[in-house]
Design a protein around this motif. Structure first.
Motif, PDB file in Angstrom:
ATOM      1  N   ALA A 134       0.866  -1.193   0.000  1.00 35.06           N
ATOM      2  CA  ALA A 134       0.000   0.000   0.000  1.00 35.06           C
ATOM      3  C   ALA A 134       0.895   1.233   0.000  1.00 35.06           C
ATOM      4  O   ALA A 134       2.108   1.146   0.202  1.00 35.06           O
ATOM      5  CB  ALA A 134      -0.936   0.027   1.200  1.00 35.06           C
ATOM      6  N   ILE A 140      -1.681   5.078   4.019  1.00 38.70           N
ATOM      7  CA  ILE A 140      -2.178   3.713   3.792  1.00 38.70           C
ATOM      8  C   ILE A 140      -3.285   3.696   2.736  1.00 38.70           C
ATOM      9  O   ILE A 140      -4.418   3.274   2.989  1.00 38.70           O
ATOM     10  CB  ILE A 140      -2.658   3.049   5.105  1.00 38.70           C
ATOM     11  N   THR A 146      -1.689  -4.014  -3.616  1.00 35.64           N
ATOM     12  CA  THR A 146      -2.492  -4.340  -2.439  1.00 35.64           C
ATOM     13  C   THR A 146      -3.280  -5.615  -2.712  1.00 35.64           C
ATOM     14  O   THR A 146      -3.944  -5.719  -3.741  1.00 35.64           O
ATOM     15  CB  THR A 146      -3.454  -3.185  -2.111  1.00 35.64           C
ATOM     16  N   THR A 152      -7.576  -0.546   3.428  1.00 41.75           N
ATOM     17  CA  THR A 152      -6.766   0.663   3.354  1.00 41.75           C
ATOM     18  C   THR A 152      -7.707   1.857   3.495  1.00 41.75           C
ATOM     19  O   THR A 152      -8.926   1.692   3.546  1.00 41.75           O
ATOM     20  CB  THR A 152      -5.990   0.772   2.022  1.00 41.75           C
ATOM     21  N   GLY A 219       0.380  -0.442   8.693  1.00 44.64           N
ATOM     22  CA  GLY A 219      -0.659  -0.626   7.691  1.00 44.64           C
ATOM     23  C   GLY A 219      -1.277  -2.007   7.688  1.00 44.64           C
ATOM     24  O   GLY A 219      -2.418  -2.174   7.248  1.00 44.64           O
TER      25      GLY A 219
END
Length: 305
Positions: A134, A140, A146, A152, A219
């Motif tokens: 990310a 994030i 991803t 996110t 994250g």
């Protein structure tokens, strides 16, 4: 060729230190280990991202090597310029690797055009993508690396939304499709494998690309002491793989040679890997099963190469 680098032979010299990275930062571990292999003559270029944000804090530069920040989209192009300038001036020693460290967003999204061009020209550079899945430095946000189901700030997860709806881009395969001299995948959970690939890449002339999984506790929603363990688990459960591609000019094989460095007879639990991370908390049992099915399909393909 130099003796294979390992825990016994690696230098005690620190070439990336005193940085302001978050506790448990996988990206900083990847940069630190790579520079220990490449040595003090390596010249680094980094785009906007976690490692430039934490490594260039006035008045302290956290790189013992020469290092510069590049425009976000231009990492590979800047590497090409550095290498060409040194070569033309006759000032590039044999042990000088021009190396870029860029995150997944700065590589798979914003920097892909420049990377593709550098590979096409076969510039003598090493590009290392530290993949924390990310845009972590800016809050994030989702990147094209991803994975499905990850929460996110731009792919929220909750009762009515279950995180990222797209699949992780197969960037290693995209790079290999260029016929690059050398490309490899790695994980900081298997640090000896990663360092060995850095060493091998540095010994090859032309364009090289390494893609290393580097978890971000902030994250990913995991403990700061779990980074290496989770980076190992993503390989063991089969959601990431360790492999190499050697182009025709290196392997002597038309179309190049693909090698799977680790082929587990049995995978560990995909569900256990996902459930220990806060970013996957909203996944249903059915979605976890679909992730596992996707893993099995991917491995059937990998084992057929």
């Amino acid at each position: 060729m130099a003796a294979k680098v390992n825990a016994r032979t690696i230098t005690d010299d620190e070439l990336f230190f005193g940085h302001k990275a978050c506790a448990g930062c996988g990206g900083s571990l990847a940069v630190r280990a790579a520079l220990k292999v490449l040595g003090p003559h390596a010249i680094c270029a980094l785009p906007a991202g976690c490692m430039s944000a934490v490594g260039f804090n006035f008045p302290q530069l956290c790189f013992a090597n020469n290092a510069i920040i590049t425009p976000f989209a231009a990492t590979a192009a800047v590497l090409s310029g550095i290498e060409a300038g040194l070569r033309v001036q006759g000032e590039k020693p044999e042990d000088c690797t021009v190396v870029g460290f860029a995150g997944d967003g700065g590589t798979a999204d914003i920097g892909l055009q420049a990377l593709s061009g550098a590979i096409d020209r076969n510039d003598d550079i090493l590009y290392i993508c530290y993949d924390n899945e990310a845009y972590m430095n800016t809050g994030i946000q989702k990147s094209s690396l991803t994975p499905f189901g990850a929460k996110t700030t731009t792919t929220p997860a909750g009762k009515n939304a279950h995180g990222c709806l797209t699949q992780k881009k197969s960037l290693f395969e995209i790079v290999a499709a260029h016929g690059i001299p050398y490309a490899a995948t790695a994980s900081i959970g298997y640090l000896s494998d990663f360092m060995g690939k850095v060493q091998k890449a540095a010994s090859i002339r032309g364009a090289k690309y390494l893609h290393v999984i580097a978890p971000c506790p902030t994250g990913w929603g995991c403990g700061v002491d779990e980074t290496v363990e989770i980076a190992k688990e993503v390989v063991d459960c089969g959601l990431w793989y360790l492999a190499e591609y050697e182009g025709p000019q290196v392997s002597g094989v038309p179309g190049g040679k693909f090698t799977l460095n680790r082929d587990p007879k049995e995978f560990t639990s995909v569900e256990a890997y996902l459930r220990r991370q806060g970013r996957f908390r909203a996944l249903s049992d059915e979605e976890v099963a679909s992730v596992e099915q996707g893993r099995d399909e991917k491995w059937r393909y990998l084992r057929s190469l």
